[in-house]
Design an enzyme around this catalytic site. Structure first.
Site, PDB file in Angstrom:
ATOM      1  N   THR A   8      28.599  -3.614 -12.162  1.00 49.94           N
ATOM      2  CA  THR A   8      29.960  -4.079 -11.898  1.00 49.94           C
ATOM      3  C   THR A   8      30.049  -5.597 -11.706  1.00 49.94           C
ATOM      4  O   THR A   8      31.134  -6.121 -11.504  1.00 49.94           O
ATOM      5  CB  THR A   8      30.516  -3.388 -10.642  1.00 49.94           C
ATOM      6  OG1 THR A   8      29.634  -3.651  -9.548  1.00 49.94           O
ATOM      7  CG2 THR A   8      30.660  -1.896 -10.855  1.00 49.94           C
ATOM      8  N   CYS A   9      28.934  -6.279 -11.781  1.00 48.60           N
ATOM      9  CA  CYS A   9      28.885  -7.728 -11.550  1.00 48.60           C
ATOM     10  C   CYS A   9      29.216  -8.478 -12.842  1.00 48.60           C
ATOM     11  O   CYS A   9      28.540  -8.301 -13.860  1.00 48.60           O
ATOM     12  CB  CYS A   9      27.501  -8.113 -11.044  1.00 48.60           C
ATOM     13  SG  CYS A   9      27.236  -9.885 -10.876  1.00 48.60           S
TER      14      CYS A   9
END
Length: 104
Positions: A8-9
């Site tokens: 999710t980064c």
């Protein structure tokens, strides 16, 4: 080459998109192998711990005083991301310096 980060980064996604032949390992679900963690800490030192993260701010004062390797093993999201290794060298983050080294 292996990239340790979070799926999710945004920074990890940018690095993944730019690098060829890189294996992605999600530190939230897979953790960080102890041997990789020890080697990365030996190479990068305290720079490996993200003291500005939400996880860090949620830790008690006593927990923050623990050994950094123990903290990173228990809370892998404390690691600055991405951590990229080619087997011998370690790179942290996705700044211009890291990009220049890896995009040669």
């Amino acid at each position: 080459m292996t990239l340790y980060g979070l799926k999710t980064c945004d920074t990890c996604r940018k690095a993944l998109k730019s690098l060829d032949k890189v294996e992605f390992r999600d530190i939230r679900s897979d953790g960080i192998p102890p041997d990789v963690l020890k080697s990365a800490y030996a190479a990068l030192g305290d720079e490996l711990v993200n003291r500005r993260s939400t996880t860090w701010r949620g830790l008690s004062h006593d927990a923050r005083a623990a050994d950094p390797l123990t903290l990173l093993a228990e809370h892998p999201t404390l690691m600055k991301r991405p951590l990229i290794t080619d087997g011998t060298r370690f790179f942290l983050g996705w700044g211009k310096d890291v990009q220049a080294d890896l995009m040669r």
